[in-house]
Scaffold this motif. Structure first.
Motif, short mmCIF file in Angstrom:
data_model
loop_
_atom_site.label_atom_id
_atom_site.label_comp_id
_atom_site.label_asym_id
_atom_site.label_seq_id
_atom_site.Cartn_x
_atom_site.Cartn_y
_atom_site.Cartn_z
N ALA A 5 0.83 -1.21 0.00
CA ALA A 5 0.00 0.00 0.00
C ALA A 5 0.86 1.26 0.00
O ALA A 5 0.46 2.30 -0.53
N LEU A 6 2.06 1.16 0.58
CA LEU A 6 2.95 2.32 0.63
C LEU A 6 3.45 2.72 -0.76
O LEU A 6 3.85 3.86 -0.97
N TYR A 7 3.45 1.76 -1.68
CA TYR A 7 4.06 2.00 -2.99
C TYR A 7 3.03 2.08 -4.12
O TYR A 7 3.35 1.81 -5.27
N GLN A 8 1.81 2.49 -3.78
CA GLN A 8 0.80 2.70 -4.81
C GLN A 8 1.21 3.88 -5.69
O GLN A 8 1.82 4.84 -5.22
N TYR A 20 0.70 7.55 -11.26
CA TYR A 20 1.05 7.32 -12.65
C TYR A 20 2.19 6.33 -12.68
O TYR A 20 2.63 5.83 -11.64
N GLU A 21 2.71 6.07 -13.85
CA GLU A 21 3.74 5.03 -14.00
C GLU A 21 4.95 5.28 -13.12
O GLU A 21 5.52 4.35 -12.55
N ASP A 22 5.37 6.54 -12.99
CA ASP A 22 6.58 6.84 -12.23
C ASP A 22 6.34 7.82 -11.08
O ASP A 22 7.27 8.44 -10.58
N ILE A 23 5.09 7.98 -10.66
CA ILE A 23 4.76 8.89 -9.57
C ILE A 23 4.01 8.12 -8.48
O ILE A 23 2.94 7.56 -8.73
N TYR A 24 4.58 8.11 -7.27
CA TYR A 24 3.98 7.39 -6.16
C TYR A 24 3.01 8.29 -5.40
O TYR A 24 3.19 9.51 -5.33
#
Length: 213
Positions: free
Chosen positions: A12-15, A18-22
């Motif tokens: 859940a911390l790394y949702q 966009y492709e390169d935006i957390y």
């Protein structure tokens, strides 16, 4: 954050938005990473996910610290110009960075012991030769402690720009002033002596020089 004791909380911390935006990408979000990490350490102390989470937290803390220092440096530069550096060149003559105002200056940190530094400096030579007569100068600070090795690298590679060094690495001060964490690192200063960008090379550097000179 719910289910903090579940391994799924790590994911859940790394949702991503966009492709390169957390989603959690701000310094304030570190508290959630630490909450989950402490919980994982208590319930899953031997899990590789727990280990990697703590490593990632340490990395993020260093990145935010570096970002904060760079923002302070840029803020100072916008207000007062670049931070002053006064160092001796290979002849022992003192050269002030501020004496180069009126020119566009690349301040570069390198080392004669660092192959990537040498390669980067060699690649700068054509650009230096092309723009030097237009008002471009390089102020190269070597993070070395061996005078013979430093001068040999300069002479062998024919670095014709301004070369200075404290010859006291790792106890040098200039790199700390500019928060240098890797080599090579460069900063570009405009004719007023203000820092305008950093870590640019090749065609990108030429575009900047075409606009500033």
């Amino acid at each position: 954050m719910e289910n903090i004791t579940s391994l799924s909380s790590i994911y859940a911390l790394y949702q991503k938005l966009y492709e390169d935006i957390y989603v959690m990408n701000d310094e304030t979000d570190l508290q959630y990473f630490k909450f989950v990490a402490d919980s994982m350490k208590a319930y899953y102390p031997n899990s590789s996910l727990t280990k990697h989470l703590f490593e990632n937290i340490s990395l993020r803390e260093r990145q935010f610290e570096t970002q904060s220092k760079m923002e302070e440096l840029l803020s100072y530069a916008e207000e007062k110009g670049s931070l002053e550096i006064v160092l001796p060149d290979i002849h022992g003559d003192t050269v002030r960075l501020s004496d180069l105002k009126g020119k566009v200056v690349m301040l570069i940190f390198w080392s004669s012991r660092n192959a990537q530094s040498i390669s980067s400096m060699i690649n700068l030579q054509n650009i230096y030769n092309k723009y030097n007569h237009k008002g471009f100068e390089i102020y190269a600070i070597s993070l070395d402690n061996n005078r013979t090795q430093w001068i040999s690298a300069i002479n062998f590679n024919e670095f014709k720009w301004i070369n200075v060094s404290e010859l006291s690495y790792p106890d040098s001060h200039a790199d700390r002033m500019y928060n240098v964490t890797r080599l090579p690192t460069n900063f570009l200063l405009n004719k007023e002596g203000a820092l305008v960008t950093r870590d640019i090379y090749g065609r990108t550097l030429e575009i900047w020089l075409d606009n500033l000179l």
